[in-house]
Write an enzyme that holds these catalytic residues in place. Structure first.
Site, PDB file in Angstrom:
ATOM      1  CE1 TYR A   1      -4.706   5.945   2.231  1.00 12.22           C
ATOM      2  CE2 TYR A   1      -7.074   6.045   1.892  1.00 12.22           C
ATOM      3  CZ  TYR A   1      -5.979   6.149   2.726  1.00 12.22           C
ATOM      4  OH  TYR A   1      -6.160   6.449   4.050  1.00 12.22           O
TER       5      TYR A   1
ATOM      6  CB  CYS B   1      -5.597  -8.578  -9.901  1.00 10.50           C
ATOM      7  SG  CYS B   1      -4.643  -7.498  -8.818  1.00 10.50           S
TER       8      CYS B   1
ATOM      9  CD  GLU C   1      -4.619 -10.590  -6.511  1.00  9.56           C
ATOM     10  OE1 GLU C   1      -4.063  -9.616  -5.950  1.00  9.56           O
ATOM     11  OE2 GLU C   1      -5.810 -10.878  -6.332  1.00  9.56           O
TER      12      GLU C   1
ATOM     13  CD  GLU D   1      -3.017  -1.227   2.119  1.00  7.27           C
ATOM     14  OE1 GLU D   1      -2.917  -0.522   3.147  1.00  7.27           O
ATOM     15  OE2 GLU D   1      -4.002  -1.963   1.881  1.00  7.27           O
ATOM     16  CG  ASN D   2       2.067   5.170  -1.910  1.00  8.55           C
ATOM     17  OD1 ASN D   2       1.700   6.323  -1.762  1.00  8.55           O
ATOM     18  ND2 ASN D   2       3.297   4.859  -2.210  1.00  8.55           N
ATOM     19  CB  ALA D   3       0.744   7.866   2.241  1.00  8.02           C
TER      20      ALA D   3
HETATM   21  N1  THU Z   1      -6.001  -6.199  -2.795  1.00  3.87           N
HETATM   22  C1  THU Z   1      -5.185  -7.143  -3.349  1.00  3.87           C
HETATM   23  O1  THU Z   1      -4.025  -7.285  -2.953  1.00  3.87           O
HETATM   24  N2  THU Z   1      -5.687  -7.930  -4.325  1.00  3.87           N
HETATM   25  C2  THU Z   1      -6.945  -7.805  -4.854  1.00  3.87           C
HETATM   26  O2  THU Z   1      -7.278  -8.502  -5.790  1.00  3.87           O
HETATM   27  C3  THU Z   1      -7.868  -6.853  -4.267  1.00  3.87           C
HETATM   28  C4  THU Z   1      -7.354  -5.981  -3.203  1.00  3.87           C
HETATM   29  C5  THU Z   1      -5.458  -5.326  -1.742  1.00  3.87           C
HETATM   30  C6  THU Z   1      -5.266  -3.895  -2.173  1.00  3.87           C
HETATM   31  C7  THU Z   1      -5.327  -3.183  -0.837  1.00  3.87           C
HETATM   32  O3  THU Z   1      -4.028  -3.188  -0.270  1.00  3.87           O
HETATM   33  C8  THU Z   1      -6.236  -4.044   0.020  1.00  3.87           C
HETATM   34  O4  THU Z   1      -6.338  -5.292  -0.656  1.00  3.87           O
HETATM   35  C9  THU Z   1      -7.613  -3.460   0.216  1.00  3.87           C
HETATM   36  O5  THU Z   1      -8.205  -3.136  -0.985  1.00  3.87           O
END
Ligand code: THU
Length: 162
Positions: free
Chosen positions: A74, A115, A81, A70-72
């Site tokens: 968003y 993804c 994936e 993640e990142n600040a």
């Molecule tokens: N996220 C994934 O890593 N894969 C997905 O297919 C959907 C969402 C992550 C992104 C974010 O860090 C967190 O789940 C909440 O959305």
């Protein structure tokens, strides 16, 4: 992330049925489950606290893991994936036999739309996507079911990398 329709239990008979339907060995399935679960712990997700682990199995027998970063700001966030595919492709892997994703919810989460499109770039439409829930129960669907009528490299005259 929509809840997948059919949830299978972690019982040996469900796993055996899944493996014979999707061309996996039970050892490969066990590795995918264990590695996807372990990958979750490597997520950098201070904003959502939603841990996602992803594992790719190649036809050559390699396993490549990833987790969400993640990142600040968003939208800069990268899903598990796409982290796994970025690692795999840049390390020279091609020819994926299965994709596994693990989260801490039940029913299990399925890959987001972005993804699914990323998976489409590198995998055959018949590739199984295994989605594990918090207890190791799972749903499994082929890519063509998760992403029907998909757009891919062939539409641009580029041979598939799958
Ligand atoms: N996220 C994934 O890593 N894969 C997905 O297919 C959907 C969402 C992550 C992104 C974010 O860090 C967190 O789940 C909440 O959305």
């Amino acid at each position: 992330m929509a809840a997948p329709a059919i949830l299978s239990s972690a019982s040996p008979s469900d796993v055996e049925q899944t493996c014979s339907a999707f061309g996996l060995t039970t050892v490969e399935f066990g590795e995918l489950r264990q590695r996807a679960d372990a990958a979750k712990a490597t997520a950098y997700c201070p904003y959502s606290n939603f841990h996602v682990g992803a594992v790719l199995l190649t036809r050559a027998g390699a396993y490549i893991s990833g987790a969400n970063v993640e990142n600040a700001s968003y939208p800069v966030t990268t899903c598990a994936e796409r982290v796994a595919f970025g690692k795999a492709i840049t390390e020279g892997h091609r020819g994926f036999k299965a994709v596994a994703v693990a989260t801490d919810i039940s029913p299990p989460a399925s890959p987001c739309g972005m993804c699914r499109q990323c998976i489409r770039e590198f995998c055959d439409l018949t590739t199984p996507i295994i989605m594990f829930d918090k207890d190791g129960n799972y749903s499994v669907m082929r890519l063509e079911v998760l992403l029907p009528l998909s757009f891919g490299p062939e539409s641009l005259g580029v041979p598939s990398a799958a």
